[in-house]
Design an enzyme around this catalytic site. Structure first.
Site, short mmCIF file in Angstrom:
data_model
loop_
_atom_site.label_atom_id
_atom_site.label_comp_id
_atom_site.label_asym_id
_atom_site.label_seq_id
_atom_site.Cartn_x
_atom_site.Cartn_y
_atom_site.Cartn_z
N HIS A 152 15.79 27.55 49.02
CA HIS A 152 16.66 27.68 47.82
C HIS A 152 15.85 28.22 46.62
O HIS A 152 15.75 27.57 45.58
CB HIS A 152 17.31 26.33 47.47
N ARG A 187 25.52 29.58 48.72
CA ARG A 187 25.57 28.16 49.00
C ARG A 187 25.72 27.94 50.50
O ARG A 187 26.47 28.66 51.16
CB ARG A 187 26.74 27.49 48.27
P1 NDP Z 1 30.48 34.59 39.53
O1 NDP Z 1 31.43 33.49 39.25
O2 NDP Z 1 30.06 35.49 38.42
O3 NDP Z 1 31.09 35.55 40.67
C1 NDP Z 1 31.69 35.05 41.82
C2 NDP Z 1 32.33 36.19 42.61
O4 NDP Z 1 32.92 35.64 43.79
C3 NDP Z 1 33.43 36.89 41.87
O5 NDP Z 1 33.43 38.27 42.18
C4 NDP Z 1 34.69 36.23 42.42
O6 NDP Z 1 35.86 37.03 42.40
C5 NDP Z 1 34.30 36.01 43.84
N1 NDP Z 1 35.12 34.93 44.43
C6 NDP Z 1 35.16 33.64 44.10
N2 NDP Z 1 36.04 32.97 44.86
C7 NDP Z 1 36.58 33.88 45.68
C8 NDP Z 1 37.57 33.82 46.70
N3 NDP Z 1 38.17 32.66 47.04
N4 NDP Z 1 37.90 34.95 47.33
C9 NDP Z 1 37.32 36.13 47.00
N5 NDP Z 1 36.36 36.28 46.02
C10 NDP Z 1 36.01 35.14 45.38
O7 NDP Z 1 29.22 33.94 40.24
P2 NDP Z 1 27.68 34.43 40.23
O8 NDP Z 1 27.64 35.84 40.70
O9 NDP Z 1 27.04 34.11 38.93
O10 NDP Z 1 27.03 33.44 41.30
C11 NDP Z 1 27.49 33.38 42.63
C12 NDP Z 1 26.90 32.16 43.30
O11 NDP Z 1 25.52 32.34 43.56
C13 NDP Z 1 26.92 30.87 42.46
O12 NDP Z 1 28.19 30.25 42.51
C14 NDP Z 1 25.86 30.03 43.12
O13 NDP Z 1 26.44 29.22 44.12
C15 NDP Z 1 24.93 31.05 43.78
N6 NDP Z 1 23.58 31.01 43.23
C16 NDP Z 1 22.52 30.82 44.10
C17 NDP Z 1 21.22 30.77 43.63
C18 NDP Z 1 20.06 30.62 44.56
O14 NDP Z 1 18.91 30.46 44.10
N7 NDP Z 1 20.23 30.70 45.87
C19 NDP Z 1 20.93 30.87 42.18
C20 NDP Z 1 22.10 31.14 41.37
C21 NDP Z 1 23.37 31.17 41.89
P3 NDP Z 1 36.47 37.59 41.02
O15 NDP Z 1 35.50 38.65 40.57
O16 NDP Z 1 37.77 38.14 41.43
O17 NDP Z 1 36.54 36.41 40.08
#
Ligand code: NDP
Length: 312
Positions: A275, A227
């Protein structure tokens, strides 16, 4: 007999693109693609992507809010979203595959210095630049969730040295794992290529700022596929101008579409994509929605449940 009354509420996704596929996947449900056409208090399920703030407030008897996007940052911060209603996000293997392909392409591009060769070509300059093999290159993944883990596995197959950072420790065989704020500087210190796959939450908004970028090794490449709100644009531009960050691949932006005059468009060290890293696919996404509605009807645990307090 109708199972659920389902309404599609989205300005970001067109009903036309989704209607036929969703109707085929949800034959037991009454689907409506014109939100105003049914009394909101009679609706059981809302299917949505980035609805305007307040748009879901009138739906007072919902059993489920199902996002048709993986990212739910606009939903979780909407204070008018009906409380105590489960919010589920999309988890679609087809999108994950798309993200893995995009990330692998950009990592290989950075690893092989193709961005630099493209700049050299524009100047008709013939200069050999050496690259190490992948096993000598460290790639970091910021966010080891659904997408980050899948990307890590493919990068391991390509023999990169892979490290991942998340909130809680995530053990993935072959990946050096870092967790929590205290571990972030150590994680960043060796990331020659950094792939950003972390959700946008109040904690992560603007986290890619001057001090974050200063912790990367000299000449690192930043690949943001998550994002735009994670990045402070001016800080990134300063790091690119100085060459501290060699190149940035940006698929997502603070303002989308990226405004015409924005410096990212013309910066020699920036690659802009609109995107598209992992596009939604109504055919596979409809299967996920159907499975979650089946679970809802059966009282079984829902998939992709969002922790609203955590923000993702
Ligand atoms: P998930 O919720 O499965 O994973 C998110 C990861 O980020 C987890 O490992 C989580 O930690 C970590 N995380 C979240 N907050 C924090 C923090 N404050 N500090 C440290 N680590 C943190 O998300 P996805 O992998 O499914 O997707 C990630 C993002 O990709 C989506 O939110 C979306 O914004 C983006 N996206 C972009 C697309 C595009 O076309 N460009 C398409 C699809 C998604 P933990 O494992 O400990 O929970």
């Amino acid at each position: 007999m109708t199972r659920f009354r389902v309404v599609f509420v989205s300005n970001a996704e067109s009903a036309e693109r989704w209607a036929e596929t969703l109707r085929a996947a949800l034959p037991e449900d009454a689907l409506c693609f014109e939100p105003g056409a049914v009394p909101p208090e009679e609706v059981d399920v809302v299917l949505t992507a980035a609805p305007p703030p307040g748009a879901l407030a009138p739906y007072t008897r919902l059993k489920l809010i199902q996002s048709i996007w993986m990212g739910v940052e606009t939903l979780v911060v909407d204070p008018t979203l009906p409380r105590d209603v489960p919010l589920a996000r999309m988890i679609d293997p087809s999108m994950t595959r798309g993200m893995v392909e995009s990330a692998a392409a950009h990592v290989l591009n950075a690893h092989l210095r193709l961005d630099e060769f493209a700049r050299q070509q524009r100047e008709a300059r013939w200069k050999l630049l050496r690259t190490p093999t992948a096993d000598q290159r460290t790639v970091g993944i910021l966010g080891m969730g659904e997408l980050g883990r899948a990307v890590a596995e493919t990068l391991l197959q390509l023999e990169f040295r892979v490290r991942g950072w998340s909130r809680t420790p995530r053990e993935v065989e072959g990946v050096e794992s870092f967790a929590g704020d205290a571990a972030l500087p150590g994680f960043l210190a060796d990331c020659e290529i950094l792939v950003v796959l972390i959700p946008l939450t109040p904690q992560t908004t603007g986290m890619i700022d001057a001090s974050f970028l200063a912790r990367l090794p000299d000449g690192a490449v930043l690949i943001n596929l998550a994002r735009g709100g994670l990045v402070r644009d001016d800080d990134l531009l300063a790091a690119l101008d100085s060459g501290r960050v060699r190149h940035a691949v940006l698929d997502v932006f603070n303002v989308e579409p990226l405004p015409p005059g924005h410096r990212f468009w013309t910066h020699a060290r920036v690659t802009v994509t609109p995107h598209v890293a992992a596009l939604t696919n109504p055919h596979t996404a409809a299967g996920f929605v159907a499975e979650n509605l089946r679970r809802l009807a059966a009282g079984a645990p829902l998939l992709g449940l969002v922790d609203r307090a955590r923000g993702y």
